[in-house]
Design a protein around this motif. Structure first.
Motif, PDB file in Angstrom:
ATOM      1  N   LYS A 156       3.721   9.588  -9.693  1.00 29.74           N
ATOM      2  CA  LYS A 156       4.163   8.441 -10.486  1.00 29.74           C
ATOM      3  C   LYS A 156       3.364   8.272 -11.765  1.00 29.74           C
ATOM      4  CE  LYS A 156       5.994   5.445  -6.869  1.00 29.74           C
ATOM      5  NZ  LYS A 156       5.896   4.100  -6.295  1.00 29.74           N
ATOM      6  N   LYS A 157       2.436   9.181 -12.024  1.00 32.29           N
ATOM      7  CA  LYS A 157       1.519   9.022 -13.144  1.00 32.29           C
ATOM      8  C   LYS A 157       1.565  10.248 -14.046  1.00 32.29           C
ATOM      9  CE  LYS A 157      -3.426   8.615 -13.956  1.00 32.29           C
ATOM     10  NZ  LYS A 157      -4.743   8.602 -13.356  1.00 32.29           N
TER      11      LYS A 157
ATOM     12  N   GLY B 125       0.795  -1.218   0.000  1.00 29.60           N
ATOM     13  CA  GLY B 125       0.000   0.000   0.000  1.00 29.60           C
ATOM     14  C   GLY B 125       0.823   1.261   0.000  1.00 29.60           C
ATOM     15  N   PHE B 126       2.063   1.171   0.462  1.00 27.61           N
ATOM     16  CA  PHE B 126       2.908   2.355   0.534  1.00 27.61           C
ATOM     17  C   PHE B 126       3.743   2.551  -0.727  1.00 27.61           C
ATOM     18  CE2 PHE B 126       2.152   1.200   4.958  1.00 27.61           C
ATOM     19  CZ  PHE B 126       1.608   2.389   5.412  1.00 27.61           C
ATOM     20  N   SER B 127       3.703   1.603  -1.642  1.00 32.31           N
ATOM     21  CA  SER B 127       4.506   1.749  -2.854  1.00 32.31           C
ATOM     22  C   SER B 127       3.654   1.844  -4.120  1.00 32.31           C
ATOM     23  CB  SER B 127       5.478   0.569  -2.980  1.00 32.31           C
ATOM     24  OG  SER B 127       4.765  -0.642  -3.103  1.00 32.31           O
ATOM     25  N   GLU B 128       2.411   1.426  -4.042  1.00 33.91           N
ATOM     26  CA  GLU B 128       1.540   1.474  -5.213  1.00 33.91           C
ATOM     27  C   GLU B 128       0.589   2.660  -5.105  1.00 33.91           C
ATOM     28  OE1 GLU B 128      -0.395  -2.203  -5.957  1.00 33.91           O
ATOM     29  OE2 GLU B 128       1.468  -3.285  -6.176  1.00 33.91           O
TER      30      GLU B 128
ATOM     31  N   LEU C 279      -1.852   9.096   0.298  1.00 32.53           N
ATOM     32  CA  LEU C 279      -1.534   8.280  -0.871  1.00 32.53           C
ATOM     33  C   LEU C 279      -2.783   8.152  -1.727  1.00 32.53           C
ATOM     34  CD1 LEU C 279       0.380   5.434   0.992  1.00 32.53           C
ATOM     35  CD2 LEU C 279       1.372   7.381  -0.191  1.00 32.53           C
ATOM     36  N   ILE C 280      -2.647   8.431  -3.010  1.00 33.25           N
ATOM     37  CA  ILE C 280      -3.790   8.384  -3.919  1.00 33.25           C
ATOM     38  C   ILE C 280      -3.497   7.387  -5.031  1.00 33.25           C
ATOM     39  CG2 ILE C 280      -5.246   9.699  -5.500  1.00 33.25           C
ATOM     40  CD1 ILE C 280      -4.385  12.235  -3.923  1.00 33.25           C
ATOM     41  N   LYS C 281      -4.376   6.420  -5.171  1.00 28.66           N
ATOM     42  CA  LYS C 281      -4.313   5.445  -6.264  1.00 28.66           C
ATOM     43  C   LYS C 281      -5.672   5.454  -6.935  1.00 28.66           C
ATOM     44  CE  LYS C 281      -2.727   1.949  -8.683  1.00 28.66           C
ATOM     45  NZ  LYS C 281      -1.690   2.088  -9.655  1.00 28.66           N
ATOM     46  N   GLU C 282      -5.718   5.939  -8.177  1.00 32.07           N
ATOM     47  CA  GLU C 282      -6.970   6.155  -8.893  1.00 32.07           C
ATOM     48  C   GLU C 282      -7.858   7.047  -8.018  1.00 32.07           C
ATOM     49  OE1 GLU C 282      -8.085   2.135  -9.808  1.00 32.07           O
ATOM     50  OE2 GLU C 282      -6.562   1.985 -11.369  1.00 32.07           O
TER      51      GLU C 282
END
Length: 146
Positions: free
Chosen positions: A105-106, A22-25, A44-47
């Protein structure tokens, strides 16, 4: 007995590797650490999924929530308008103030910047605009300052 022990060790290893996932993706990361009173704040934001945590002497907060597509687009817009990749960091370290680290990262703005070494004066306003977009997400969803 050795087989049981080896299976247990392998299982433990796999579980421990997965807990850091969870801390790297993530697509975007906002972290604020340090200062005279140690505090660690992470966003942390993923999508559209967001994980927020705050750890200090006074309190510990962990919260998961979702943000809208409009908020994601606003992050991209602010990063682009302020040329995130071109923000220049000063190399002089300052150790007695909280440091903000933003990692993307995006997309076209991918990169990592920190104000632990300060931001060059010509880019200070751009940096403040980028920090503000993440701080607003925290204020609106965690601190309820809508």
């Amino acid at each position: 007995m050795k087989k049981l022990l080896s299976v247990f060790l392998i299982l433990t290893f796999l579980i421990s590797c997965n807990t850091q996932k969870g801390f790297s993706e993530f697509d975007y990361s906002y972290s604020k650490t340090g200062g005279k009173i140690s505090a660690y704040e992470n966003l942390l934001i993923k999508e559209n999924n967001v994980t927020y945590s705050l750890e200090s002497k006074e309190r510990k907060v962990k919260k998961k929530f979702k943000i809208s597509d409009a908020e994601l687009q606003n992050i991209d817009k602010v990063l682009s308008e302020n040329q995130f990749r071109k923000i220049i960091e000063d190399r002089k370290k300052i150790y007695d103030k909280p440091a903000v680290i933003i990692t993307v990262k995006k997309g076209d703005n991918s990169g990592s910047k920190t104000d632990a070494s300060l931001i060059m004066a010509v880019d200070q306003t751009k940096w403040e605009n980028v920090v503000e977009v993440f701080q607003k997400i925290i204020d609106n969803n965690v601190n309820n300052k809508k």
